[in-house]
Design a protein around this motif. Structure first.
Motif, PDB file in Angstrom:
ATOM      1  N   VAL A  10      20.139  18.844 -31.822  1.00 34.18           N
ATOM      2  CA  VAL A  10      21.373  18.035 -31.107  1.00 34.18           C
ATOM      3  C   VAL A  10      20.954  16.548 -31.032  1.00 34.18           C
ATOM      4  O   VAL A  10      21.544  15.607 -31.058  1.00 34.18           O
ATOM      5  CB  VAL A  10      22.074  18.765 -30.175  1.00 34.18           C
ATOM      6  CG1 VAL A  10      23.270  17.975 -29.465  1.00 34.18           C
ATOM      7  CG2 VAL A  10      22.504  20.190 -30.605  1.00 34.18           C
ATOM      8  N   LEU A  11      19.953  16.599 -29.977  1.00 29.61           N
ATOM      9  CA  LEU A  11      19.441  15.057 -29.717  1.00 29.61           C
ATOM     10  C   LEU A  11      19.014  14.301 -30.642  1.00 29.61           C
ATOM     11  O   LEU A  11      19.041  13.161 -30.936  1.00 29.61           O
ATOM     12  CB  LEU A  11      18.397  15.232 -28.417  1.00 29.61           C
ATOM     13  CG  LEU A  11      19.006  15.878 -27.148  1.00 29.61           C
ATOM     14  CD1 LEU A  11      18.032  16.141 -26.387  1.00 29.61           C
ATOM     15  CD2 LEU A  11      19.953  15.045 -26.385  1.00 29.61           C
ATOM     16  N   GLY A  12      18.262  14.900 -31.713  1.00 30.45           N
ATOM     17  CA  GLY A  12      17.952  14.315 -32.657  1.00 30.45           C
ATOM     18  C   GLY A  12      18.934  13.605 -33.853  1.00 30.45           C
ATOM     19  O   GLY A  12      18.853  12.640 -34.401  1.00 30.45           O
ATOM     20  N   ALA A  77      27.240  16.577 -21.836  1.00 29.53           N
ATOM     21  CA  ALA A  77      26.162  15.800 -22.924  1.00 29.53           C
ATOM     22  C   ALA A  77      25.201  16.669 -23.079  1.00 29.53           C
ATOM     23  O   ALA A  77      24.523  17.102 -21.929  1.00 29.53           O
ATOM     24  CB  ALA A  77      25.945  14.329 -22.665  1.00 29.53           C
ATOM     25  N   PRO A  78      24.646  16.836 -24.344  1.00 28.26           N
ATOM     26  CA  PRO A  78      23.126  17.719 -24.270  1.00 28.26           C
ATOM     27  C   PRO A  78      22.254  17.035 -23.803  1.00 28.26           C
ATOM     28  O   PRO A  78      22.059  15.946 -23.711  1.00 28.26           O
ATOM     29  CB  PRO A  78      23.083  17.918 -25.819  1.00 28.26           C
ATOM     30  CG  PRO A  78      23.988  17.060 -26.607  1.00 28.26           C
ATOM     31  CD  PRO A  78      25.209  16.398 -25.509  1.00 28.26           C
ATOM     32  N   SER A  79      21.329  17.917 -22.968  1.00 27.77           N
ATOM     33  CA  SER A  79      20.069  17.313 -22.200  1.00 27.77           C
ATOM     34  C   SER A  79      19.170  18.275 -22.399  1.00 27.77           C
ATOM     35  O   SER A  79      19.377  19.478 -22.379  1.00 27.77           O
ATOM     36  CB  SER A  79      20.719  16.975 -20.971  1.00 27.77           C
ATOM     37  OG  SER A  79      19.520  16.347 -19.971  1.00 27.77           O
ATOM     38  N   ALA A  80      17.833  17.889 -22.151  1.00 25.06           N
ATOM     39  CA  ALA A  80      16.677  18.664 -22.105  1.00 25.06           C
ATOM     40  C   ALA A  80      15.649  18.032 -21.432  1.00 25.06           C
ATOM     41  O   ALA A  80      15.595  16.747 -21.547  1.00 25.06           O
ATOM     42  CB  ALA A  80      16.095  19.025 -23.608  1.00 25.06           C
ATOM     43  N   GLU A  81      14.845  18.846 -20.778  1.00 26.60           N
ATOM     44  CA  GLU A  81      13.565  18.174 -19.997  1.00 26.60           C
ATOM     45  C   GLU A  81      12.492  18.356 -21.300  1.00 26.60           C
ATOM     46  O   GLU A  81      12.590  19.429 -21.955  1.00 26.60           O
ATOM     47  CB  GLU A  81      13.188  19.401 -18.839  1.00 26.60           C
ATOM     48  CG  GLU A  81      14.100  18.848 -17.783  1.00 26.60           C
ATOM     49  CD  GLU A  81      13.735  19.897 -16.537  1.00 26.60           C
ATOM     50  OE1 GLU A  81      12.878  20.599 -16.628  1.00 26.60           O
ATOM     51  OE2 GLU A  81      14.577  19.794 -15.565  1.00 26.60           O
ATOM     52  N   GLY A  82      11.421  17.667 -20.989  1.00 29.78           N
ATOM     53  CA  GLY A  82      10.274  17.735 -21.722  1.00 29.78           C
ATOM     54  C   GLY A  82       9.110  16.713 -21.321  1.00 29.78           C
ATOM     55  O   GLY A  82       8.958  16.519 -20.217  1.00 29.78           O
TER      56      GLY A  82
END
Length: 138
Positions: A10-12, A77-82
């Motif tokens: 999704v983020l890509g 909104a889509p979000s992710a930690e990394g």
């Protein structure tokens, strides 16, 4: 988990992502950037002397959220930690290639004139971001 739910996928695909890096005191600083995915990582290209690079050198923890060109994040909104890592010359070439493929003429319109103006005086660096996938519901 389907690819539509996969944060990396999704983020890509998002035209812009808000890359939040963290100061020494733990305060997050968000910056809208272009990002492209390949395999299990997102790739970003930025100036080597930028503050986000300095913060990543100190603390590789990041949060990536889909946003607009001004960095505004919509509700839900889509979000992710990394974790982010700075790349060497080969990684920079890979990041630039991925971004050029995703953003086509926009990338070249930005990259080529900037390279001419800076005459190599402000080198760039690639950033690879590995996202943590949320655990699946039981």
């Amino acid at each position: 988990m389907t690819s539509d739910q996969d944060p990396l996928a999704v983020l890509g695909r998002s035209p812009y992502v808000s890359l939040t890096t963290f100061r020494r005191n733990g305060t997050g600083v968000a910056t809208p950037v272009w990002a492209a995915s390949d395999g299990a990582e997102l790739y970003v290209w930025t100036k080597a002397d930028s503050w986000k690079v300095k913060r990543i050198r100190n603390d590789g923890r990041v949060v990536v959220t889909a946003c607009d060109a001004r960095g505004r994040v919509s509700d839900g909104a889509p979000s992710a930690e990394g974790t982010a890592r700075l790349l060497g010359a080969d990684g920079l070439r890979k990041a630039r290639g991925l971004l050029a493929r995703k953003y086509t003429w926009q990338f070249w319109l930005t990259d080529v004139p900037a390279a001419i103006v800076r005459l190599g005086k402000r080198p760039h660096v690639g950033i690879a971001i590995s996202l943590r996938h949320p655990s699946r519901p039981a």
